[in-house]
Write a protein that holds these residues in place. Structure first.
Motif, PDB file in Angstrom:
ATOM      1  N   ASP A 228       0.863  -1.175   0.000  1.00  0.00           N
ATOM      2  CA  ASP A 228       0.000   0.000   0.000  1.00  0.00           C
ATOM      3  C   ASP A 228       0.907   1.235   0.000  1.00  0.00           C
ATOM      4  OD1 ASP A 228      -1.799   2.128   0.622  1.00  0.00           O
ATOM      5  OD2 ASP A 228      -3.177   0.674   1.522  1.00  0.00           O
ATOM      6  N   CYS A 229       0.836   2.007  -1.071  1.00  0.00           N
ATOM      7  CA  CYS A 229       1.706   3.178  -1.245  1.00  0.00           C
ATOM      8  C   CYS A 229       0.890   4.467  -1.291  1.00  0.00           C
ATOM      9  CB  CYS A 229       2.524   3.035  -2.525  1.00  0.00           C
ATOM     10  SG  CYS A 229       3.415   1.479  -2.672  1.00  0.00           S
ATOM     11  N   SER A 230      -0.196   4.502  -0.547  1.00  0.00           N
ATOM     12  CA  SER A 230      -1.147   5.610  -0.652  1.00  0.00           C
ATOM     13  C   SER A 230      -0.657   6.906  -0.019  1.00  0.00           C
ATOM     14  CB  SER A 230      -2.487   5.215  -0.017  1.00  0.00           C
ATOM     15  OG  SER A 230      -3.020   4.061  -0.634  1.00  0.00           O
ATOM     16  N   LEU A 231       0.308   6.828   0.887  1.00  0.00           N
ATOM     17  CA  LEU A 231       0.792   8.056   1.530  1.00  0.00           C
ATOM     18  C   LEU A 231       1.782   8.730   0.586  1.00  0.00           C
ATOM     19  CD1 LEU A 231      -0.101   9.199   4.246  1.00  0.00           C
ATOM     20  CD2 LEU A 231       2.055   8.422   5.205  1.00  0.00           C
ATOM     21  N   GLN A 232       1.305   9.742  -0.128  1.00  0.00           N
ATOM     22  CA  GLN A 232       2.076  10.371  -1.197  1.00  0.00           C
ATOM     23  C   GLN A 232       1.977  11.887  -1.129  1.00  0.00           C
ATOM     24  OE1 GLN A 232       0.668   8.937  -4.982  1.00  0.00           O
ATOM     25  NE2 GLN A 232       0.740   6.785  -4.373  1.00  0.00           N
ATOM     26  N   THR A 430      -2.670   5.631  12.075  1.00  0.00           N
ATOM     27  CA  THR A 430      -2.623   4.470  12.963  1.00  0.00           C
ATOM     28  C   THR A 430      -3.797   3.526  12.718  1.00  0.00           C
ATOM     29  OG1 THR A 430      -3.754   5.734  14.705  1.00  0.00           O
ATOM     30  CG2 THR A 430      -1.349   5.684  14.767  1.00  0.00           C
ATOM     31  N   ASN A 431      -4.903   4.070  12.235  1.00  0.00           N
ATOM     32  CA  ASN A 431      -6.074   3.230  11.931  1.00  0.00           C
ATOM     33  C   ASN A 431      -6.116   2.775  10.473  1.00  0.00           C
ATOM     34  OD1 ASN A 431      -7.180   3.372  14.575  1.00  0.00           O
ATOM     35  ND2 ASN A 431      -8.017   5.403  14.131  1.00  0.00           N
ATOM     36  N   GLY A 432      -5.135   3.202   9.690  1.00  0.00           N
ATOM     37  CA  GLY A 432      -5.079   2.788   8.290  1.00  0.00           C
ATOM     38  C   GLY A 432      -6.125   3.427   7.411  1.00  0.00           C
ATOM     39  N   LEU A 433      -6.648   4.590   7.827  1.00  0.00           N
ATOM     40  CA  LEU A 433      -7.745   5.238   7.099  1.00  0.00           C
ATOM     41  C   LEU A 433      -7.225   6.414   6.277  1.00  0.00           C
ATOM     42  CD1 LEU A 433     -10.375   5.224   9.986  1.00  0.00           C
ATOM     43  CD2 LEU A 433     -10.161   3.599   8.092  1.00  0.00           C
ATOM     44  N   TYR A 434      -6.445   6.130   5.259  1.00  0.00           N
ATOM     45  CA  TYR A 434      -5.906   7.194   4.426  1.00  0.00           C
ATOM     46  C   TYR A 434      -5.964   6.785   2.963  1.00  0.00           C
ATOM     47  CZ  TYR A 434      -1.682   4.267   4.618  1.00  0.00           C
ATOM     48  OH  TYR A 434      -0.791   3.221   4.540  1.00  0.00           O
ATOM     49  N   ASP A 435      -6.001   7.793   2.085  1.00  0.00           N
ATOM     50  CA  ASP A 435      -6.007   7.548   0.645  1.00  0.00           C
ATOM     51  C   ASP A 435      -4.877   8.358   0.014  1.00  0.00           C
ATOM     52  OD1 ASP A 435      -6.921  10.245   0.153  1.00  0.00           O
ATOM     53  OD2 ASP A 435      -8.939   9.584   0.687  1.00  0.00           O
ATOM     54  N   ILE A 436      -4.813   8.400  -1.317  1.00  0.00           N
ATOM     55  CA  ILE A 436      -3.672   9.052  -1.973  1.00  0.00           C
ATOM     56  C   ILE A 436      -3.694  10.572  -1.818  1.00  0.00           C
ATOM     57  CG2 ILE A 436      -3.411   7.184  -3.643  1.00  0.00           C
ATOM     58  CD1 ILE A 436      -4.658   9.049  -5.749  1.00  0.00           C
ATOM     59  N   HIS A 437      -4.804  11.131  -1.391  1.00  0.00           N
ATOM     60  CA  HIS A 437      -4.884  12.583  -1.211  1.00  0.00           C
ATOM     61  C   HIS A 437      -4.682  13.003   0.245  1.00  0.00           C
ATOM     62  CE1 HIS A 437      -6.399  12.443  -5.262  1.00  0.00           C
ATOM     63  NE2 HIS A 437      -7.493  11.809  -4.901  1.00  0.00           N
ATOM     64  N   LEU A 439      -2.239  12.926   2.551  1.00  0.00           N
ATOM     65  CA  LEU A 439      -1.056  13.653   3.019  1.00  0.00           C
ATOM     66  C   LEU A 439      -1.076  15.111   2.575  1.00  0.00           C
ATOM     67  CD1 LEU A 439       1.599  13.677   4.502  1.00  0.00           C
ATOM     68  CD2 LEU A 439       2.732  12.915   2.412  1.00  0.00           C
ATOM     69  N   GLU A 440      -1.433  15.365   1.345  1.00  0.00           N
ATOM     70  CA  GLU A 440      -1.437  16.753   0.876  1.00  0.00           C
ATOM     71  C   GLU A 440      -2.492  17.577   1.605  1.00  0.00           C
ATOM     72  OE1 GLU A 440      -1.529  16.679  -3.412  1.00  0.00           O
ATOM     73  OE2 GLU A 440       0.654  16.520  -3.475  1.00  0.00           O
ATOM     74  N   LYS A 441      -3.621  16.952   1.917  1.00  0.00           N
ATOM     75  CA  LYS A 441      -4.643  17.654   2.695  1.00  0.00           C
ATOM     76  C   LYS A 441      -4.126  17.945   4.101  1.00  0.00           C
ATOM     77  CE  LYS A 441      -8.654  15.704   0.276  1.00  0.00           C
ATOM     78  NZ  LYS A 441      -9.819  14.776   0.375  1.00  0.00           N
ATOM     79  N   TYR A 442      -3.445  16.979   4.692  1.00  0.00           N
ATOM     80  CA  TYR A 442      -2.897  17.156   6.039  1.00  0.00           C
ATOM     81  C   TYR A 442      -1.846  18.267   6.065  1.00  0.00           C
ATOM     82  CZ  TYR A 442      -0.215  16.249  10.269  1.00  0.00           C
ATOM     83  OH  TYR A 442       0.448  16.395  11.459  1.00  0.00           O
ATOM     84  N   LEU A 443      -0.957  18.246   5.080  1.00  0.00           N
ATOM     85  CA  LEU A 443       0.090  19.264   5.025  1.00  0.00           C
ATOM     86  C   LEU A 443      -0.495  20.650   4.782  1.00  0.00           C
ATOM     87  CD1 LEU A 443       2.767  17.325   2.968  1.00  0.00           C
ATOM     88  CD2 LEU A 443       2.874  17.894   5.386  1.00  0.00           C
ATOM     89  N   GLY A 444      -1.601  20.685   4.042  1.00  0.00           N
ATOM     90  CA  GLY A 444      -2.259  21.970   3.782  1.00  0.00           C
ATOM     91  C   GLY A 444      -2.885  22.561   5.017  1.00  0.00           C
ATOM     92  N   LYS A 445      -3.318  21.696   5.936  1.00  0.00           N
ATOM     93  CA  LYS A 445      -3.959  22.157   7.182  1.00  0.00           C
ATOM     94  C   LYS A 445      -2.935  22.498   8.239  1.00  0.00           C
ATOM     95  CE  LYS A 445      -8.126  19.317   6.538  1.00  0.00           C
ATOM     96  NZ  LYS A 445      -8.881  18.166   7.073  1.00  0.00           N
TER      97      LYS A 445
END
Length: 446
Positions: A228-232, A430-437, A439-445
């Protein structure tokens, strides 16, 4: 088996290949630019050859100089690693013309899968599910608009010869399409010398799931599970894990068998990765990488199989040393890509490493070619190491990763270690609830 392998790469992957060769009793040749004269892979190789000045075009991408290095040293095989010439079909052909083995797939498979449109058409024929999109390259804005309206917005415009997010733009509406198309074509031309683009349906919240495959070129092929390489960030992977928190055993077996059967049908040789977007229980093929991946250690940790050793064995004419029923998956593994970058702005941070203390202990692996006192040159990719941890389950793996990151000390330059320390404490991660978008949303916040 080969007598001497030339490693046409640098950094941690060059050292990784070198170690596999040593375990097989094969002599190694390191090539390097003048900027890499003091690199670890150069120091530990049996022989080394300087092939040019720092720009990659004058050294690591210079085929005549690499060929000359083979002839000077008597190397009978070349391992390209990843990046540089690893997916250059002409390089593979030239080596074969000079009776030097390219440790990788055939030039035909590299060429087919290197063109995104041809790869997609091939995947369809092999029964691999694909993302809805244009049948070929789009030639005009009018054609693009017609296709986009039929599929429905948003759509993704992608370079046919692309990779790493270059030549890739999203059009959320008809008003966005013209500028997105022009920008994608311009980026593609600059990056790849080819402005051809195509259109795909843009999925809203997909995971990025890739299947590791391996074949021997004789009709034997297997899959070794998924990563799983979704953290991008900007389509660049920064963390990979296996197994994916999003897949169950049935989905894993289903897609794994599909790609393994496809590789058997085309008699694929060596390591390869078939990449998918995964949403609402469905897989959609996006591309195939005909090489070893940066994140291959994740698969090695959960299967116990040395992928580089197997690459070398298969390239030398051997059969796969395992069958599908021999492959078992044990525990959970996560890889963090440690880059010499500012952890917030991602600005590269070349310079001298004044202190280097990698973590250790059970289930912790660090793949890196740097050392204390090493000066990171500004000419190449900012990846300086990979931290890979393995545990009995995902929770143990995450706790081990926290511990390992807290031990990892690199002074003199900025690195992405602080970012990983932050990310692995976020509930979504930690709960594995992330998609390919995500990280960028997190960094934006933040």
């Amino acid at each position: 088996m080969f007598d001497k392998v030339l490693i046409a790469n640098r950094g941690e992957i060059a050292l990784r290949i070198q170690r596999a060769c040593k375990e097989l009793g094969i002599a190694t040749v390191a090539v390097h630019s003048t900027a890499d004269a003091d690199a670890m892979h150069v120091r530990l190789a049996d022989e080394s050859v300087c092939i040019g000045s720092p720009p990659a075009s004058d050294s690591y991408l210079n085929i005549p100089r690499l060929l000359a290095a083979c002839e000077i040293t008597g190397a009978d095989a070349v391992h390209p690693g990843y990046g540089f010439l690893s997916e250059n079909a002409r390089f593979a052909e030239i080596l074969e013309e000079h009776s030097i083995t390219f440790i990788g797939p055939t030039s035909e498979h590299i060429r087919i899968m290197g063109d995104k449109i041809q790869a997609k058409e091939t995947a369809k024929k092999l029964g691999i599910p694909v993302v809805p999109g244009s049948d070929g390259a789009v030639r005009s804005e009018a054609q693009a608009m017609k296709i986009a309206k039929e599929m429905g917005f948003p759509v993704l415009i992608k370079a046919t010869a692309g990779g790493g997010g270059r030549g890739m733009k999203v059009a959320h509406s008809a008003a966005d399409l013209g500028i997105a198309l022009a920008t994608a074509k311009s980026e593609a031309k600059a990056a790849f010398g080819n402005d051809s683009v195509y259109i795909e349906k843009y999925l809203q919240k997909p995971r990025h799931i890739e299947i590791q495959v391996f074949g021997d070129g004789k009709g034997n092929a297997v899959h070794l599970g998924e990563r799983d390489c979704s953290l991008q960030r900007r389509h660049q992977k920064i963390l990979e894990e296996s197994p994916s928190p999003a897949l169950n055993a049935e989905a894993r077996e289903r897609i794994g068998n599909v790609v393994a059967n496809a590789m058997r049908e085309i008699k694929y040789r060596g390591a390869g990765t078939v990449e998918f977007l995964y949403e609402d229980g469905e897989f959609y093929f996006i591309e195939m990488n005909t090489r070893l991946q940066v994140e291959h250690p994740v698969t090695e940790q959960i299967t116990g199989i040395d992928l580089v050793l197997e690459q070398i064995r298969v390239a030398s004419g051997g059969h796969l040393s395992f069958k599908q029923e021999d492959i078992t998956f044990s525990g959970h593994a996560i890889e963090c890509r440690i880059n010499a970058e500012n952890p917030r702005t991602f600005r590269p941070s070349p310079g001298q490493i004044t202190y280097w203390h990698p973590p250790g202990g059970l289930g912790v692996r660090v793949d890196s070619g740097v050392y204390q006192g090493y000066r990171i040159p500004p000419f190449y990719d900012s990846l300086i190491g990979k931290l890979i941890v393995h545990g009995k389950n995902r929770n143990e793996c995450l706790m081990r990763l926290r511990r390992a990151l807290s031990e990892f000390v690199i002074d003199g330059i900025e690195t992405t270690i602080p970012l990983f320390n932050e990310l692995i404490r976020q509930p979504d991660i930690t709960n594995g609830l992330y998609d390919i978008h995500w990280l960028e949303k997190y960094l934006g916040k933040s």
